[in-house]
Design an enzyme around this catalytic site. Structure first.
Site, PDB file in Angstrom:
ATOM      1  N   CYS A 140       0.841  -1.209   0.000  1.00  0.00           N
ATOM      2  CA  CYS A 140       0.000   0.000   0.000  1.00  0.00           C
ATOM      3  C   CYS A 140       0.872   1.254   0.000  1.00  0.00           C
ATOM      4  O   CYS A 140       0.607   2.208  -0.755  1.00  0.00           O
ATOM      5  CB  CYS A 140      -0.922  -0.011   1.205  1.00  0.00           C
ATOM      6  SG  CYS A 140      -0.104  -0.413   2.767  1.00  0.00           S
ATOM      7  N   HIS A 220      -2.246   5.779   6.194  1.00  0.00           N
ATOM      8  CA  HIS A 220      -0.852   6.205   6.297  1.00  0.00           C
ATOM      9  C   HIS A 220      -0.777   7.654   5.806  1.00  0.00           C
ATOM     10  O   HIS A 220      -1.677   8.142   5.106  1.00  0.00           O
ATOM     11  CB  HIS A 220       0.055   5.395   5.368  1.00  0.00           C
ATOM     12  CG  HIS A 220       0.061   3.917   5.585  1.00  0.00           C
ATOM     13  ND1 HIS A 220       0.449   3.330   6.759  1.00  0.00           N
ATOM     14  CD2 HIS A 220      -0.222   2.893   4.744  1.00  0.00           C
ATOM     15  CE1 HIS A 220       0.400   2.004   6.625  1.00  0.00           C
ATOM     16  NE2 HIS A 220      -0.007   1.720   5.418  1.00  0.00           N
TER      17      HIS A 220
HETATM   18  P1  NAP Z   1      -5.735 -10.448   6.689  1.00  0.00           P
HETATM   19  O1  NAP Z   1      -6.745  -9.380   6.837  1.00  0.00           O
HETATM   20  O2  NAP Z   1      -5.171 -11.084   7.891  1.00  0.00           O
HETATM   21  O3  NAP Z   1      -6.406 -11.582   5.773  1.00  0.00           O
HETATM   22  C1  NAP Z   1      -5.725 -12.761   5.464  1.00  0.00           C
HETATM   23  C2  NAP Z   1      -6.674 -13.804   4.916  1.00  0.00           C
HETATM   24  O4  NAP Z   1      -5.945 -15.017   4.643  1.00  0.00           O
HETATM   25  C3  NAP Z   1      -7.809 -14.197   5.828  1.00  0.00           C
HETATM   26  O5  NAP Z   1      -8.951 -14.436   5.047  1.00  0.00           O
HETATM   27  C4  NAP Z   1      -7.339 -15.503   6.449  1.00  0.00           C
HETATM   28  O6  NAP Z   1      -8.434 -16.342   6.722  1.00  0.00           O
HETATM   29  C5  NAP Z   1      -6.547 -16.104   5.328  1.00  0.00           C
HETATM   30  N1  NAP Z   1      -5.509 -17.015   5.862  1.00  0.00           N
HETATM   31  C6  NAP Z   1      -4.910 -16.988   7.054  1.00  0.00           C
HETATM   32  N2  NAP Z   1      -4.013 -17.980   7.162  1.00  0.00           N
HETATM   33  C7  NAP Z   1      -4.061 -18.652   6.022  1.00  0.00           C
HETATM   34  C8  NAP Z   1      -3.393 -19.789   5.528  1.00  0.00           C
HETATM   35  N3  NAP Z   1      -2.491 -20.452   6.263  1.00  0.00           N
HETATM   36  N4  NAP Z   1      -3.676 -20.204   4.275  1.00  0.00           N
HETATM   37  C9  NAP Z   1      -4.578 -19.565   3.519  1.00  0.00           C
HETATM   38  N5  NAP Z   1      -5.262 -18.464   3.952  1.00  0.00           N
HETATM   39  C10 NAP Z   1      -4.998 -18.030   5.184  1.00  0.00           C
HETATM   40  O7  NAP Z   1      -4.495  -9.942   5.830  1.00  0.00           O
HETATM   41  P2  NAP Z   1      -4.438  -8.684   4.849  1.00  0.00           P
HETATM   42  O8  NAP Z   1      -4.249  -7.453   5.644  1.00  0.00           O
HETATM   43  O9  NAP Z   1      -5.586  -8.759   3.888  1.00  0.00           O
HETATM   44  O10 NAP Z   1      -3.064  -8.949   4.121  1.00  0.00           O
HETATM   45  C11 NAP Z   1      -2.959  -9.838   3.027  1.00  0.00           C
HETATM   46  C12 NAP Z   1      -1.738  -9.458   2.225  1.00  0.00           C
HETATM   47  O11 NAP Z   1      -1.916  -8.135   1.707  1.00  0.00           O
HETATM   48  C13 NAP Z   1      -0.406  -9.427   2.998  1.00  0.00           C
HETATM   49  O12 NAP Z   1       0.641  -9.746   2.119  1.00  0.00           O
HETATM   50  C14 NAP Z   1      -0.287  -7.958   3.394  1.00  0.00           C
HETATM   51  O13 NAP Z   1       1.030  -7.567   3.666  1.00  0.00           O
HETATM   52  C15 NAP Z   1      -0.825  -7.309   2.135  1.00  0.00           C
HETATM   53  N6  NAP Z   1      -1.334  -5.938   2.311  1.00  0.00           N
HETATM   54  C16 NAP Z   1      -2.054  -5.600   3.412  1.00  0.00           C
HETATM   55  C17 NAP Z   1      -2.494  -4.298   3.548  1.00  0.00           C
HETATM   56  C18 NAP Z   1      -3.255  -3.857   4.756  1.00  0.00           C
HETATM   57  O14 NAP Z   1      -3.177  -2.697   5.107  1.00  0.00           O
HETATM   58  N7  NAP Z   1      -4.007  -4.707   5.409  1.00  0.00           N
HETATM   59  C19 NAP Z   1      -2.246  -3.351   2.551  1.00  0.00           C
HETATM   60  C20 NAP Z   1      -1.566  -3.764   1.389  1.00  0.00           C
HETATM   61  C21 NAP Z   1      -1.096  -5.060   1.287  1.00  0.00           C
HETATM   62  P3  NAP Z   1      -9.098 -16.359   8.199  1.00  0.00           P
HETATM   63  O15 NAP Z   1      -9.491 -14.944   8.507  1.00  0.00           O
HETATM   64  O16 NAP Z   1     -10.263 -17.256   8.039  1.00  0.00           O
HETATM   65  O17 NAP Z   1      -8.030 -16.892   9.120  1.00  0.00           O
END
Ligand code: NAP
Length: 337
Positions: A140, A220
């Site tokens: 992001c 941010h």
């Molecule tokens: P998140 O909200 O924690 O969501 C992760 C998802 O993956 C949830 O649906 C979770 O399911 C699932 N999951 C967890 N463990 C898993 C496993 N072992 N195998 C398959 N699926 C699994 O994470 P996020 O914030 O969306 O981040 C995802 C990616 O985007 C990361 O690389 C992060 O760095 C990137 N990112 C995040 C942001 C941000 O601000 N959040 C911004 C840009 C990029 P359950 O909920 O059912 O456990």
């Protein structure tokens, strides 16, 4: 119609799913969860087929009365491409499964560039991902830097960038993360990783950054200083950013003086989940002093890179050779200004 699997239906994955569903050249093959919680239930209510990330947990979904269509491996059978939005580090581990299944995959910014081999931004290097098997949409923060620095580089060339990144301590849903009463140099070492990350998509740019975590969840905020190659007036920079899609000029004088008010603006725009896909730049902050450009911008971390995931699907599957055609198509479907 291309079928897209979304592996990981959390903050990013659920937004990517809705963005894919809004396009007329792609549809959602399914989404995956590890836990049978409210997000899993809402995914079903929205009409997405739900798959279990961890096969042994299927019985927990049965007990919760949430129907699943199979495991992630079953979901991949239904798809032409997968967007991996699992937590940081898990995507790179999933790469082997995607290789075995022979399916193209898009990863998120939590994965390391070296683990995937290619990084993506719609404006900076769309062509590099054309026809590739795997790419990674940069984080992001990096997406935010790229959105404004690329048009500035195109306008007048960049000699050197220095940026201070003020980062949200946690996403709104993350009740166990902080800080809640501190300012944390993060990382404490200087420069931070954001500069090298930008160079994975804007090759050769001279940039160094420092970063701090602060107790906010909304957005941010970036403070950017750019030594320019060619002399330009601040008004030329304003005009260029104003005409750049996925960037918006906002005025503190109109009541948009903070990230809180900008998020209120997203609500007023009627955006789903109050998302702001565009990078807001404070118009009053744009100034050129002794050949150096200064400006301040904000980044809605939960949503800014989501349209890039849609463009990355078109690049990998070569659905659209021209980045601007994909960008405008994505924008129209998502209501991006
Ligand atoms: P998140 O909200 O924690 O969501 C992760 C998802 O993956 C949830 O649906 C979770 O399911 C699932 N999951 C967890 N463990 C898993 C496993 N072992 N195998 C398959 N699926 C699994 O994470 P996020 O914030 O969306 O981040 C995802 C990616 O985007 C990361 O690389 C992060 O760095 C990137 N990112 C995040 C942001 C941000 O601000 N959040 C911004 C840009 C990029 P359950 O909920 O059912 O456990």
């Amino acid at each position: 119609m291309i079928s897209v699997a979304i592996n990981g239906y959390g903050t990013i994955g659920k937004r990517v799913a809705d963005a894919v569903a809004a396009q007329d050249d792609m549809k959602v093959a399914g989404v995956s969860k590890t836990k049978p919680d409210f997000e899993a239930r809402v995914a079903i209510e929205k009409g997405y087929d739900l798959y279990v990330s961890i096969p042994e947990r299927e019985k927990l979904f049965d007990e919760a009365g949430i129907p699943v269509s199979g495991t992630v491996e079953d979901m991949l059978e239904e798809a032409d491409i997968v967007v991996d939005a699992t937590p940081e580090g898990i995507g790179a581990k999933n790469l082997e499964m995607y290789r075995e299944k022979g399916i193209k995959a898009i990863f998120q910014g939590g994965e390391k560039h070296d683990a995937i081999g290619l990084s993506f931004n719609s404006f900076a290097n769309y062509d590099e991902s054309l026809g590739a098997d795997y790419t990674r949409v940069v984080s992001c923060n990096t997406t935010g830097l790229c959105r404004t620095l690329k048009p500035i580089d195109d306008l007048c060339g960049i000699k050197k960038v220095r940026a201070v990144m003020v980062r949200r301590g946690a996403d709104p849903v993350q009740v166990k993360k902080g800080p809640i009463n501190a300012i944390v140099p993060n990382p404490p070492t200087v420069p931070s990783h954001h500069g090298p990350d930008l160079k994975t998509v804007m090759k050769g740019v001279n940039i160094h950054t420092v970063a701090l975590l602060v107790p906010t969840t909304l957005m941010h905020q970036h403070n950017i200083m750019v030594e320019l190659e060619d002399p330009v007036e601040a008004d030329e920079i304003k005009a260029r950013l104003d005409e750049t899609t996925r960037v918006m000029l906002v005025r503190a004088s109109e009541g948009l003086a903070s990230t809180a008010e900008i998020m209120e603006y997203a609500k007023e725009l009627g955006r789903s989940r109050n998302d702001l896909f565009e990078i807001p730049v404070w118009e009053e902050s744009i100034n050129v002093v002794d050949g150096e450009l200064f400006y301040m911008q904000a980044v809605h971390q939960e949503s800014d890179a989501v349209p890039e995931s849609v463009d990355a699907i078109r690049a990998l599957l070569e659905l659209e050779e021209d980045n601007m055609k994909s960008i405008m198509k994505t924008n129209r479907a998502m209501g991006i200004l």
